[in-house]
Design an enzyme around this catalytic site. Structure first.
Site, PDB file in Angstrom:
ATOM      1  N   CYS A  25       0.874  -1.047   0.225  1.00  0.00           N
ATOM      2  CA  CYS A  25       0.108  -0.090  -0.045  1.00  0.00           C
ATOM      3  C   CYS A  25       1.082   1.120  -0.112  1.00  0.00           C
ATOM      4  O   CYS A  25       1.156   1.676   1.066  1.00  0.00           O
ATOM      5  CB  CYS A  25      -0.792   0.041   1.320  1.00  0.00           C
ATOM      6  SG  CYS A  25      -2.210  -1.532   1.267  1.00  0.00           S
ATOM      7  N   GLU A  54      -3.544   0.119  -5.939  1.00  0.00           N
ATOM      8  CA  GLU A  54      -2.675  -1.086  -5.843  1.00  0.00           C
ATOM      9  C   GLU A  54      -2.698  -1.907  -7.413  1.00  0.00           C
ATOM     10  O   GLU A  54      -3.444  -1.347  -8.196  1.00  0.00           O
ATOM     11  CB  GLU A  54      -3.587  -2.042  -5.113  1.00  0.00           C
ATOM     12  CG  GLU A  54      -3.765  -2.175  -3.583  1.00  0.00           C
ATOM     13  CD  GLU A  54      -2.428  -2.312  -3.045  1.00  0.00           C
ATOM     14  OE1 GLU A  54      -1.400  -2.361  -3.600  1.00  0.00           O
ATOM     15  OE2 GLU A  54      -2.195  -1.907  -1.592  1.00  0.00           O
TER      16      GLU A  54
END
Length: 241
Positions: free
Chosen positions: A15, A116
């Site tokens: 992340c 992502e």
């Protein structure tokens, strides 16, 4: 410290990118934390940049700008030798770098969306993930580093195992707090035992994910058009933990 060498900063696998959009959702999140001001729009935020973090300052909540790459107070220098922009929930109580901040220095990183990547054919396709309503309150830890005339506050975003409905995209996700959990998370007197369930709770709301341009891979690119959808969106349901 986490045993992952950073070298050149590589974020396609954790992340490591998110966005803040100056809109009513972010304003509402800040008001729920007792803060009445606007955050400027920031697109394609990358580790080592200064990011806003909300903390409990004793007399109320404050927003501090912190370096997004944790430097423990005991570190000999500011470094990117180890990957410290994420803190794994599973190691918060055991990691030398994380256990002190987890006890005493917890914060909230406000966000509108995060990125992502998913391997699709020969490319890593970036996906933008955002709530269908509202904004994200990412759980974070932070620390203070001071040496000679230098003083730095820095932070790490806490990650946990991805919920079932997000696992098609990535094996991990940020810890996303619900509004009723904000005070408990920020309160320095909260016990670790009471906080650990917050790190495993799944999604606070229904999310949507959609593909965006690979131009976002370049962390120097900051145009808001990078967040435009380039394909159909996919729902990530809260009920599928």
């Amino acid at each position: 410290m986490e045993e992952m060498r950073a070298g050149a900063i590589e974020v396609n696998g954790m992340c490591g990118r998110y966005n803040i959009i100056d809109d009513p959702s972010i304003h509402s999140l800040l008001r729920s934390l007792g803060l009445d001001f606007h955050l400027p729009t920031r697109v394609n935020i990358v580790p080592t940049e200064a990011v806003p973090v909300i903390i409990n300052a004793g007399s109320g909540h404050q927003l501090h700008e912190m370096r997004w790459w944790l430097t423990p107070s005991w570190a000999p220098e500011i470094s990117t030798q180890y990957s410290m922009f994420n803190a794994r929930a599973e190691t918060l109580t055991t990691s030398k770098a994380f256990r002190g901040p987890f006890k005493h220095k917890r914060g909230i990183m406000p966000a509108s969306s995060f990125i992502e990547w998913r391997k699709e054919g020969s490319i890593k396709q970036p996906y933008l993930i955002q709530p269908q309503q509202g904004a994200f309150a990412f759980a974070a830890i932070w620390d203070q580093w001071e040496k000679s005339d230098s003083y730095v506050e820095s932070c790490a975003l806490i990650t946990t195992k991805a919920s079932e409905s997000m696992s098609w995209l990535h094996s991990r996700m940020p810890v996303m707090l619900m509004e009723e959990q904000f005070e408990q998370w920020l309160d320095p007197s909260s016990s670790q035992d009471s906080l650990l369930p917050l790190l495993q709770q799944g999604l606070p709301a229904d999310l949507e994910a959609f593909p965006i341009s690979t131009a976002i891979n370049n962390g120097r690119q900051k145009d808001e058009s990078l967040l435009d959808a380039e394909g159909e969106s996919r729902m990530i349901g809260k009920k599928h933990h």
